[in-house]
Write a protein that holds these residues in place. Structure first.
Motif, mmCIF file in Angstrom:
data_model
loop_
_atom_site.group_PDB
_atom_site.id
_atom_site.type_symbol
_atom_site.label_atom_id
_atom_site.label_comp_id
_atom_site.label_asym_id
_atom_site.label_seq_id
_atom_site.Cartn_x
_atom_site.Cartn_y
_atom_site.Cartn_z
ATOM 1 N N THR A 38 15.774 -50.317 8.538
ATOM 2 C CA THR A 38 16.289 -50.154 7.508
ATOM 3 C C THR A 38 16.064 -51.890 6.696
ATOM 4 O OG1 THR A 38 17.918 -49.178 8.402
ATOM 5 C CG2 THR A 38 18.770 -50.543 6.022
ATOM 6 N N LEU A 39 15.552 -51.721 5.134
ATOM 7 C CA LEU A 39 15.440 -53.219 4.532
ATOM 8 C C LEU A 39 16.354 -52.836 3.154
ATOM 9 C CD1 LEU A 39 12.037 -54.427 4.941
ATOM 10 C CD2 LEU A 39 13.968 -55.260 6.642
ATOM 11 N N PRO A 40 16.900 -53.571 2.631
ATOM 12 C CA PRO A 40 16.656 -53.749 1.360
ATOM 13 C C PRO A 40 15.457 -53.656 0.645
ATOM 14 C CG PRO A 40 17.687 -55.905 1.566
ATOM 15 C CD PRO A 40 16.544 -54.974 3.031
ATOM 16 N N LYS A 41 16.459 -52.586 -1.019
ATOM 17 C CA LYS A 41 15.288 -52.280 -1.562
ATOM 18 C C LYS A 41 14.321 -52.694 -2.317
ATOM 19 C CE LYS A 41 15.146 -48.883 -5.592
ATOM 20 N NZ LYS A 41 13.204 -49.411 -5.857
ATOM 21 N N ASP A 42 15.089 -54.430 -2.849
ATOM 22 C CA ASP A 42 13.555 -54.949 -3.305
ATOM 23 C C ASP A 42 12.914 -55.705 -2.569
ATOM 24 O OD1 ASP A 42 16.179 -56.819 -1.854
ATOM 25 O OD2 ASP A 42 15.601 -58.543 -2.482
ATOM 26 N N ILE A 43 12.850 -55.700 -1.134
ATOM 27 C CA ILE A 43 12.143 -55.916 -0.446
ATOM 28 C C ILE A 43 11.279 -54.991 0.540
ATOM 29 C CG2 ILE A 43 11.911 -56.532 1.993
ATOM 30 C CD1 ILE A 43 13.331 -58.318 0.945
ATOM 31 N N TRP A 44 11.752 -53.942 0.000
ATOM 32 C CA TRP A 44 10.836 -52.531 0.665
ATOM 33 C C TRP A 44 10.126 -52.306 -1.004
ATOM 34 C CZ3 TRP A 44 9.834 -50.397 4.645
ATOM 35 C CH2 TRP A 44 10.539 -50.331 5.342
ATOM 36 N N ASP A 45 9.983 -53.109 -2.300
ATOM 37 C CA ASP A 45 9.725 -52.083 -3.251
ATOM 38 C C ASP A 45 8.784 -53.565 -3.182
ATOM 39 O OD1 ASP A 45 11.112 -50.295 -4.105
ATOM 40 O OD2 ASP A 45 12.756 -52.021 -5.190
ATOM 41 N N LYS A 46 8.704 -55.070 -2.841
ATOM 42 C CA LYS A 46 7.664 -56.484 -2.288
ATOM 43 C C LYS A 46 6.554 -55.521 -1.336
ATOM 44 C CE LYS A 46 10.885 -59.523 -3.868
ATOM 45 N NZ LYS A 46 11.730 -60.932 -2.991
ATOM 46 N N ILE A 47 7.182 -54.973 -0.742
ATOM 47 C CA ILE A 47 6.361 -54.680 0.713
ATOM 48 C C ILE A 47 5.144 -53.179 0.100
ATOM 49 C CG2 ILE A 47 5.882 -53.218 3.287
ATOM 50 C CD1 ILE A 47 8.660 -54.746 2.939
ATOM 51 N N GLU A 48 5.956 -52.559 -1.005
ATOM 52 C CA GLU A 48 4.649 -51.239 -1.076
ATOM 53 C C GLU A 48 3.819 -51.871 -2.214
ATOM 54 O OE1 GLU A 48 7.981 -48.678 -2.776
ATOM 55 O OE2 GLU A 48 8.044 -47.954 -0.451
ATOM 56 N N LYS A 49 4.676 -53.085 -3.143
ATOM 57 C CA LYS A 49 3.534 -53.630 -3.756
ATOM 58 C C LYS A 49 2.061 -54.473 -3.233
ATOM 59 C CE LYS A 49 3.691 -56.958 -7.982
ATOM 60 N NZ LYS A 49 3.770 -57.751 -8.816
ATOM 61 N N GLU A 50 2.447 -54.749 -2.120
ATOM 62 C CA GLU A 50 1.412 -55.606 -1.616
ATOM 63 C C GLU A 50 0.801 -54.691 -0.393
ATOM 64 O OE1 GLU A 50 1.366 -58.973 1.750
ATOM 65 O OE2 GLU A 50 3.262 -59.014 1.028
ATOM 66 N N ILE A 51 0.885 -53.150 0.020
ATOM 67 C CA ILE A 51 -0.100 -52.490 0.494
ATOM 68 C C ILE A 51 -0.370 -52.353 -0.796
ATOM 69 C CG2 ILE A 51 0.248 -49.874 0.703
ATOM 70 C CD1 ILE A 51 3.028 -50.352 2.310
ATOM 71 N N GLU A 52 -0.500 -52.226 -1.948
ATOM 72 C CA GLU A 52 -1.064 -51.452 -3.350
ATOM 73 C C GLU A 52 -1.941 -52.556 -3.396
ATOM 74 O OE1 GLU A 52 0.758 -49.840 -6.392
ATOM 75 O OE2 GLU A 52 2.219 -48.582 -5.140
ATOM 76 N N GLU A 53 -1.352 -53.750 -3.691
ATOM 77 C CA GLU A 53 -2.547 -55.007 -4.012
ATOM 78 C C GLU A 53 -3.781 -54.990 -3.175
ATOM 79 O OE1 GLU A 53 -0.150 -57.711 -4.415
ATOM 80 O OE2 GLU A 53 0.542 -56.995 -6.210
ATOM 81 N N SER A 58 -1.721 -47.398 4.638
ATOM 82 C CA SER A 58 -0.318 -46.429 5.250
ATOM 83 C C SER A 58 0.482 -47.964 4.999
ATOM 84 C CB SER A 58 -0.685 -45.622 5.949
ATOM 85 O OG SER A 58 -0.846 -46.676 7.342
ATOM 86 N N MET A 59 1.617 -47.385 5.612
ATOM 87 C CA MET A 59 3.023 -48.623 5.952
ATOM 88 C C MET A 59 2.818 -48.927 6.908
ATOM 89 S SD MET A 59 5.763 -50.459 5.083
ATOM 90 C CE MET A 59 6.291 -48.833 2.972
ATOM 91 N N SER A 60 1.741 -48.288 7.691
ATOM 92 C CA SER A 60 1.542 -48.341 9.509
ATOM 93 C C SER A 60 0.746 -49.255 9.172
ATOM 94 C CB SER A 60 1.046 -47.420 9.975
ATOM 95 O OG SER A 60 2.685 -45.878 10.227
ATOM 96 N N ALA A 61 -0.177 -49.579 8.391
ATOM 97 C CA ALA A 61 -0.959 -50.294 8.524
ATOM 98 C C ALA A 61 -0.903 -52.066 8.217
ATOM 99 C CB ALA A 61 -2.518 -49.554 7.813
ATOM 100 N N TYR A 62 0.158 -51.372 7.312
ATOM 101 C CA TYR A 62 0.885 -52.713 6.529
ATOM 102 C C TYR A 62 1.715 -53.842 7.583
ATOM 103 C CZ TYR A 62 3.772 -56.429 4.277
ATOM 104 O OH TYR A 62 4.699 -57.044 3.877
ATOM 105 N N LEU A 63 2.229 -52.720 8.515
ATOM 106 C CA LEU A 63 3.437 -53.487 9.181
ATOM 107 C C LEU A 63 2.478 -53.982 10.837
ATOM 108 C CD1 LEU A 63 6.264 -51.621 9.301
ATOM 109 C CD2 LEU A 63 6.059 -53.040 8.056
ATOM 110 N N ARG A 64 1.337 -53.589 11.019
ATOM 111 C CA ARG A 64 0.435 -53.154 12.122
ATOM 112 C C ARG A 64 -0.252 -55.122 11.753
ATOM 113 N NH1 ARG A 64 -3.055 -49.152 11.820
ATOM 114 N NH2 ARG A 64 -1.313 -48.180 12.754
ATOM 115 N N ARG A 65 -0.707 -54.987 10.518
ATOM 116 C CA ARG A 65 -1.746 -55.893 10.786
ATOM 117 C C ARG A 65 -0.635 -57.352 10.570
ATOM 118 N NH1 ARG A 65 -5.108 -56.789 4.520
ATOM 119 N NH2 ARG A 65 -5.861 -55.642 6.049
ATOM 120 N N MET A 66 0.659 -56.908 10.030
ATOM 121 C CA MET A 66 1.810 -58.264 9.476
ATOM 122 C C MET A 66 2.105 -58.790 11.268
ATOM 123 S SD MET A 66 4.499 -58.711 6.962
ATOM 124 C CE MET A 66 5.615 -57.625 7.954
ATOM 125 N N ILE A 67 2.050 -57.455 12.416
ATOM 126 C CA ILE A 67 2.561 -58.111 13.525
ATOM 127 C C ILE A 67 1.841 -58.607 14.582
ATOM 128 C CG2 ILE A 67 3.624 -56.604 15.713
ATOM 129 C CD1 ILE A 67 5.596 -54.897 13.920
#
Length: 75
Positions: A38-53, A58-67
């Motif tokens: 659970t994260l605030p909507k503005d953080i999810w929006d930033k994550i989704e934008k970064e995934i597109e850029e 997927s979200m999994s790929a983004y989080l896996r790379r970050m971790i």
């Protein structure tokens, strides 16, 4: 395919050579654990934008790379 699941295959698939190979398919990246985050909507929006850029799949790929980057840098 684990031997205990081989008997669950339909008859027409039991004769295939790939039915008995455990190495068939995509190789595992590790252990899968399901979670809810659970994260605030503005953080999810930033994550989704970064995934597109970064053109990640997927979200999994983004989080896996970050971790992985975090833990590789803390050794």
């Amino acid at each position: 395919m684990p031997p205990y699941k081989y008997n669950l295959l339909p008859e027409h698939l039991r004769h295939s050579n790939s039915a008995k190979r455990e190495s068939a398919g995509r190789p595992s990246l590790g252990i899968t654990k399901k979670l809810s985050l659970t994260l605030p909507k503005d953080i999810w929006d930033k994550i989704e934008k970064e995934i597109e850029e970064k053109e990640l799949k997927s979200m999994s790929a983004y989080l896996r790379r970050m971790i992985l980057n975090h833990y590789k840098n803390t050794r």
